[in-house]
Motif scaffolding. Structure first.
Motif, PDB file in Angstrom:
ATOM      1  N   GLU A 178       0.825  -1.209   0.000  1.00  0.00           N
ATOM      2  CA  GLU A 178       0.000   0.000   0.000  1.00  0.00           C
ATOM      3  C   GLU A 178       0.859   1.258   0.000  1.00  0.00           C
ATOM      4  O   GLU A 178       0.580   2.214  -0.717  1.00  0.00           O
ATOM      5  CB  GLU A 178      -0.941   0.001   1.209  1.00  0.00           C
ATOM      6  CG  GLU A 178      -1.857   1.203   1.270  1.00  0.00           C
ATOM      7  CD  GLU A 178      -2.732   1.231   2.507  1.00  0.00           C
ATOM      8  OE1 GLU A 178      -3.242   2.322   2.839  1.00  0.00           O
ATOM      9  OE2 GLU A 178      -2.904   0.176   3.148  1.00  0.00           O
ATOM     10  N   ALA A 179       1.915   1.270   0.790  1.00  0.00           N
ATOM     11  CA  ALA A 179       2.811   2.424   0.836  1.00  0.00           C
ATOM     12  C   ALA A 179       3.474   2.660  -0.521  1.00  0.00           C
ATOM     13  O   ALA A 179       3.604   3.802  -0.969  1.00  0.00           O
ATOM     14  CB  ALA A 179       3.866   2.218   1.914  1.00  0.00           C
ATOM     15  N   ALA A 180       3.871   1.573  -1.184  1.00  0.00           N
ATOM     16  CA  ALA A 180       4.494   1.710  -2.506  1.00  0.00           C
ATOM     17  C   ALA A 180       3.483   2.217  -3.534  1.00  0.00           C
ATOM     18  O   ALA A 180       3.816   3.048  -4.387  1.00  0.00           O
ATOM     19  CB  ALA A 180       5.079   0.368  -2.944  1.00  0.00           C
ATOM     20  N   ASP A 181       2.248   1.735  -3.467  1.00  0.00           N
ATOM     21  CA  ASP A 181       1.216   2.133  -4.425  1.00  0.00           C
ATOM     22  C   ASP A 181       0.763   3.578  -4.232  1.00  0.00           C
ATOM     23  O   ASP A 181       0.464   4.276  -5.202  1.00  0.00           O
ATOM     24  CB  ASP A 181      -0.006   1.212  -4.328  1.00  0.00           C
ATOM     25  CG  ASP A 181       0.261  -0.186  -4.861  1.00  0.00           C
ATOM     26  OD1 ASP A 181       1.294  -0.388  -5.550  1.00  0.00           O
ATOM     27  OD2 ASP A 181      -0.558  -1.092  -4.575  1.00  0.00           O
ATOM     28  N   THR A 182       0.672   4.029  -2.981  1.00  0.00           N
ATOM     29  CA  THR A 182       0.115   5.356  -2.686  1.00  0.00           C
ATOM     30  C   THR A 182       1.177   6.410  -2.415  1.00  0.00           C
ATOM     31  O   THR A 182       0.853   7.583  -2.294  1.00  0.00           O
ATOM     32  CB  THR A 182      -0.823   5.281  -1.466  1.00  0.00           C
ATOM     33  OG1 THR A 182      -0.067   4.865  -0.324  1.00  0.00           O
ATOM     34  CG2 THR A 182      -1.975   4.318  -1.721  1.00  0.00           C
ATOM     35  N   ASP A 183       2.424   5.978  -2.282  1.00  0.00           N
ATOM     36  CA  ASP A 183       3.542   6.893  -1.990  1.00  0.00           C
ATOM     37  C   ASP A 183       3.285   7.688  -0.702  1.00  0.00           C
ATOM     38  O   ASP A 183       3.493   8.890  -0.639  1.00  0.00           O
ATOM     39  CB  ASP A 183       3.799   7.832  -3.165  1.00  0.00           C
ATOM     40  CG  ASP A 183       5.178   8.486  -3.064  1.00  0.00           C
ATOM     41  OD1 ASP A 183       6.091   7.872  -2.471  1.00  0.00           O
ATOM     42  OD2 ASP A 183       5.335   9.621  -3.564  1.00  0.00           O
ATOM     43  N   ARG A 184       2.786   6.978   0.306  1.00  0.00           N
ATOM     44  CA  ARG A 184       2.579   7.611   1.611  1.00  0.00           C
ATOM     45  C   ARG A 184       2.953   6.621   2.707  1.00  0.00           C
ATOM     46  O   ARG A 184       3.066   5.425   2.473  1.00  0.00           O
ATOM     47  CB  ARG A 184       1.149   8.116   1.777  1.00  0.00           C
ATOM     48  CG  ARG A 184       0.098   7.047   1.791  1.00  0.00           C
ATOM     49  CD  ARG A 184      -1.314   7.656   1.971  1.00  0.00           C
ATOM     50  NE  ARG A 184      -2.327   6.640   1.990  1.00  0.00           N
ATOM     51  CZ  ARG A 184      -2.640   5.891   3.048  1.00  0.00           C
ATOM     52  NH1 ARG A 184      -2.013   6.066   4.191  1.00  0.00           N
ATOM     53  NH2 ARG A 184      -3.583   4.967   2.970  1.00  0.00           N
ATOM     54  N   THR A 185       3.142   7.123   3.910  1.00  0.00           N
ATOM     55  CA  THR A 185       3.489   6.277   5.046  1.00  0.00           C
ATOM     56  C   THR A 185       2.264   5.482   5.490  1.00  0.00           C
ATOM     57  O   THR A 185       1.170   6.035   5.611  1.00  0.00           O
ATOM     58  CB  THR A 185       3.992   7.143   6.216  1.00  0.00           C
ATOM     59  OG1 THR A 185       5.143   7.856   5.778  1.00  0.00           O
ATOM     60  CG2 THR A 185       4.346   6.282   7.423  1.00  0.00           C
ATOM     61  N   VAL A 186       2.465   4.199   5.722  1.00  0.00           N
ATOM     62  CA  VAL A 186       1.400   3.334   6.223  1.00  0.00           C
ATOM     63  C   VAL A 186       1.889   2.738   7.535  1.00  0.00           C
ATOM     64  O   VAL A 186       3.003   2.226   7.624  1.00  0.00           O
ATOM     65  CB  VAL A 186       1.070   2.204   5.216  1.00  0.00           C
ATOM     66  CG1 VAL A 186       0.036   1.257   5.790  1.00  0.00           C
ATOM     67  CG2 VAL A 186       0.606   2.798   3.897  1.00  0.00           C
ATOM     68  N   THR A 187       1.065   2.807   8.556  1.00  0.00           N
ATOM     69  CA  THR A 187       1.425   2.314   9.878  1.00  0.00           C
ATOM     70  C   THR A 187       0.560   1.118  10.240  1.00  0.00           C
ATOM     71  O   THR A 187      -0.640   1.118   9.985  1.00  0.00           O
ATOM     72  CB  THR A 187       1.221   3.437  10.928  1.00  0.00           C
ATOM     73  OG1 THR A 187       1.990   4.569  10.537  1.00  0.00           O
ATOM     74  CG2 THR A 187       1.670   2.976  12.303  1.00  0.00           C
ATOM     75  N   THR A 188       1.191   0.101  10.814  1.00  0.00           N
ATOM     76  CA  THR A 188       0.453  -1.059  11.312  1.00  0.00           C
ATOM     77  C   THR A 188       0.716  -1.176  12.808  1.00  0.00           C
ATOM     78  O   THR A 188       1.663  -0.581  13.335  1.00  0.00           O
ATOM     79  CB  THR A 188       0.901  -2.365  10.640  1.00  0.00           C
ATOM     80  OG1 THR A 188       2.252  -2.634  10.997  1.00  0.00           O
ATOM     81  CG2 THR A 188       0.775  -2.282   9.132  1.00  0.00           C
ATOM     82  N   GLY A 189      -0.099  -1.956  13.448  1.00  0.00           N
ATOM     83  CA  GLY A 189       0.092  -2.212  14.873  1.00  0.00           C
ATOM     84  C   GLY A 189       0.148  -3.696  15.111  1.00  0.00           C
ATOM     85  O   GLY A 189       0.047  -4.499  14.188  1.00  0.00           O
ATOM     86  N   THR A 190       0.329  -4.040  16.351  1.00  0.00           N
ATOM     87  CA  THR A 190       0.284  -5.460  16.724  1.00  0.00           C
ATOM     88  C   THR A 190      -1.179  -5.826  16.886  1.00  0.00           C
ATOM     89  O   THR A 190      -1.877  -5.269  17.737  1.00  0.00           O
ATOM     90  CB  THR A 190       1.061  -5.694  18.034  1.00  0.00           C
ATOM     91  OG1 THR A 190       2.403  -5.257  17.857  1.00  0.00           O
ATOM     92  CG2 THR A 190       1.056  -7.178  18.389  1.00  0.00           C
ATOM     93  N   GLU A 191      -1.641  -6.756  16.076  1.00  0.00           N
ATOM     94  CA  GLU A 191      -3.045  -7.140  16.096  1.00  0.00           C
ATOM     95  C   GLU A 191      -3.304  -8.136  17.229  1.00  0.00           C
ATOM     96  O   GLU A 191      -2.365  -8.671  17.835  1.00  0.00           O
ATOM     97  CB  GLU A 191      -3.434  -7.755  14.745  1.00  0.00           C
ATOM     98  CG  GLU A 191      -3.279  -6.790  13.594  1.00  0.00           C
ATOM     99  CD  GLU A 191      -4.183  -5.579  13.695  1.00  0.00           C
ATOM    100  OE1 GLU A 191      -5.328  -5.685  14.197  1.00  0.00           O
ATOM    101  OE2 GLU A 191      -3.745  -4.478  13.291  1.00  0.00           O
ATOM    102  N   ILE A 192      -4.578  -8.429  17.502  1.00  0.00           N
ATOM    103  CA  ILE A 192      -4.943  -9.294  18.624  1.00  0.00           C
ATOM    104  C   ILE A 192      -4.420 -10.707  18.447  1.00  0.00           C
ATOM    105  O   ILE A 192      -4.222 -11.417  19.423  1.00  0.00           O
ATOM    106  CB  ILE A 192      -6.466  -9.313  18.844  1.00  0.00           C
ATOM    107  CG1 ILE A 192      -7.195  -9.804  17.600  1.00  0.00           C
ATOM    108  CG2 ILE A 192      -6.971  -7.952  19.264  1.00  0.00           C
ATOM    109  CD1 ILE A 192      -8.672 -10.050  17.802  1.00  0.00           C
ATOM    110  N   TRP A 193      -4.167 -11.133  17.222  1.00  0.00           N
ATOM    111  CA  TRP A 193      -3.679 -12.498  16.998  1.00  0.00           C
ATOM    112  C   TRP A 193      -2.189 -12.648  17.287  1.00  0.00           C
ATOM    113  O   TRP A 193      -1.712 -13.755  17.432  1.00  0.00           O
ATOM    114  CB  TRP A 193      -3.967 -12.951  15.573  1.00  0.00           C
ATOM    115  CG  TRP A 193      -3.293 -12.102  14.529  1.00  0.00           C
ATOM    116  CD1 TRP A 193      -1.949 -12.056  14.235  1.00  0.00           C
ATOM    117  CD2 TRP A 193      -3.909 -11.169  13.657  1.00  0.00           C
ATOM    118  NE1 TRP A 193      -1.692 -11.151  13.247  1.00  0.00           N
ATOM    119  CE2 TRP A 193      -2.887 -10.592  12.866  1.00  0.00           C
ATOM    120  CE3 TRP A 193      -5.207 -10.753  13.456  1.00  0.00           C
ATOM    121  CZ2 TRP A 193      -3.145  -9.634  11.892  1.00  0.00           C
ATOM    122  CZ3 TRP A 193      -5.448  -9.812  12.479  1.00  0.00           C
ATOM    123  CH2 TRP A 193      -4.432  -9.255  11.721  1.00  0.00           C
ATOM    124  N   ALA A 194      -1.463 -11.548  17.342  1.00  0.00           N
ATOM    125  CA  ALA A 194       0.003 -11.624  17.478  1.00  0.00           C
ATOM    126  C   ALA A 194       0.440 -11.785  18.907  1.00  0.00           C
ATOM    127  O   ALA A 194      -0.209 -11.548  19.851  1.00  0.00           O
ATOM    128  CB  ALA A 194       0.654 -10.400  16.866  1.00  0.00           C
TER     129      ALA A 194
END
Length: 122
Positions: free
Chosen positions: A106-122
């Motif tokens: 997504e970051a490569a496609d939109t040329d913007r910073t994308v942030t993820t977090g630690t999800e409940i499964w991790a």
């Protein structure tokens, strides 16, 4: 790839060895079968400085990197099924890794910073 202790770029590790001192160290892949090496084409080791980070667990088979990775995962899975080792790649880790891969795309496609977090499964 950047982490809390440095950066991995291509075949080089860049890290802060002391305040205001960047150190660049090459990752060196040793392949047999080149030049005057008559052992036959095979991956041997990957080193960083004087430390061996990776050693081919299937020397002499002349497998590609992908074949080595598949065989390693199959061996680890067999040990897990026998109850002699932990799961080699738990589903929660795979899901988190895929989330990160989607964010990178997504970051490569939109040329913007994308942030993820630690999800409940991790």
């Amino acid at each position: 790839m950047r982490g809390s202790h440095g950066e991995l770029r291509d075949d080089e590790v860049i890290r802060l060895s002391e305040p205001r001192t960047l150190v660049r160290s090459p990752l060196v892949r040793r392949q047999t079968g080149y030049d005057l090496d008559l052992d036959g084409f095979d991956t041997d080791t990957i080193t960083l400085g004087g430390e061996v980070l990776y050693r081919n667990p299937y020397p002499g088979r002349r497998w590609s990197d992908e074949e080595i990775a598949i065989a390693t995962l199959l061996d680890a899975t067999a040990a897990w099924v026998r109850g002699t080792a932990p799961a080699p790649y738990p589903l929660a880790d795979g899901a988190q890794d895929h989330l990160i891969a989607l964010a990178v795309e997504e970051a490569a496609d939109t040329d913007r910073t994308v942030t993820t977090g630690t999800e409940i499964w991790a």
